[in-house]
Design a protein around this motif. Structure first.
Motif, short mmCIF file in Angstrom:
data_model
loop_
_atom_site.label_atom_id
_atom_site.label_comp_id
_atom_site.label_asym_id
_atom_site.label_seq_id
_atom_site.Cartn_x
_atom_site.Cartn_y
_atom_site.Cartn_z
N LEU A 1 39.45 -98.87 83.06
CA LEU A 1 38.68 -97.63 82.93
C LEU A 1 37.34 -98.04 82.32
O LEU A 1 37.20 -98.19 81.10
CB LEU A 1 39.38 -96.63 82.00
CG LEU A 1 40.55 -95.81 82.56
CD1 LEU A 1 41.72 -96.68 82.97
CD2 LEU A 1 41.03 -94.81 81.52
N LEU B 1 43.93 -88.98 85.28
CA LEU B 1 42.85 -89.25 84.33
C LEU B 1 41.85 -88.09 84.27
O LEU B 1 41.38 -87.74 83.18
CB LEU B 1 42.14 -90.57 84.68
CG LEU B 1 42.99 -91.81 84.39
CD1 LEU B 1 42.29 -93.06 84.92
CD2 LEU B 1 43.29 -91.96 82.90
N TYR C 1 32.61 -89.97 80.68
CA TYR C 1 33.51 -90.68 81.59
C TYR C 1 34.12 -89.72 82.61
O TYR C 1 34.31 -90.09 83.77
CB TYR C 1 34.61 -91.42 80.81
CG TYR C 1 35.45 -92.30 81.71
CD1 TYR C 1 34.87 -93.36 82.41
CD2 TYR C 1 36.80 -92.05 81.90
CE1 TYR C 1 35.62 -94.15 83.26
CE2 TYR C 1 37.56 -92.84 82.75
CZ TYR C 1 36.96 -93.89 83.44
OH TYR C 1 37.71 -94.66 84.29
N LEU D 1 36.78 -96.50 87.82
CA LEU D 1 38.20 -96.81 87.69
C LEU D 1 38.53 -97.94 88.65
O LEU D 1 38.34 -97.79 89.86
CB LEU D 1 39.04 -95.56 88.03
CG LEU D 1 40.55 -95.75 88.08
CD1 LEU D 1 41.11 -96.12 86.71
CD2 LEU D 1 41.24 -94.50 88.63
#
Ligand code: ZN
Length: 142
Positions: A32, A96, A135, A18
């Motif tokens: 991202l 996130l 991720y 990030l």
């Protein structure tokens, strides 16, 4: 024409994670990065599209929904841009982590009916969930 800031950063030195790209007019842009640039591994167009639908839905339903300006894919298919207001790095990272974890519970692609999407045949939920899981593992290490 002048080279724009996003082309001025050295993509060979850009790692997954990030990254804060800067703030203009009160709006902060977050990179991202799912994939290392130019390393041969990219999100598939279908998974990219589905991740966009999943995260746009989750972020715009989150406690920070009023601070979300935009979420969308990079054309190079190595990640996404998130545009926010009033969120620092710590808050964005926590948001996130929660959002990608929540995205893993989806059993269908939100907004994927013909009348809701511009290319409703181009989705891959399983592929997208796999990318979201990978991720999330990256975010957990930050
Ligand atoms: Zn769509």
């Amino acid at each position: 024409m002048e080279k724009i800031p996003s082309f001025s950063k050295n993509h060979d030195e850009l790692s997954v994670g990030l990254h804060e790209c800067g703030t203009a007019n009160g709006v902060t842009t977050w990179d991202l990065r799912f994939k290392k640039p130019n390393a041969g591994d990219y999100l598939s167009p279908k998974a990219l599209h589905t991740v966009e639908h999943l995260l746009a839905t989750v972020l715009r339903n989150s406690e920070e929904k009023d601070n979300i300006v935009y979420f969308g894919p990079m054309g190079c298919r190595t990640g996404f841009y998130l545009l926010t207001v009033n969120l620092d790095y710590g808050k964005t990272l926590e948001l996130l982590k929660k959002s990608f974890a929540l995205s893993l519970s989806f059993k269908e692609v939100p907004g994927s009916k013909r009348e809701e999407c511009g290319n409703c045949a181009e989705h891959d939920l399983d592929g997208a969930l796999c990318e979201c899981e990978k991720y999330l593992e990256i975010l957990e290490k930050l």
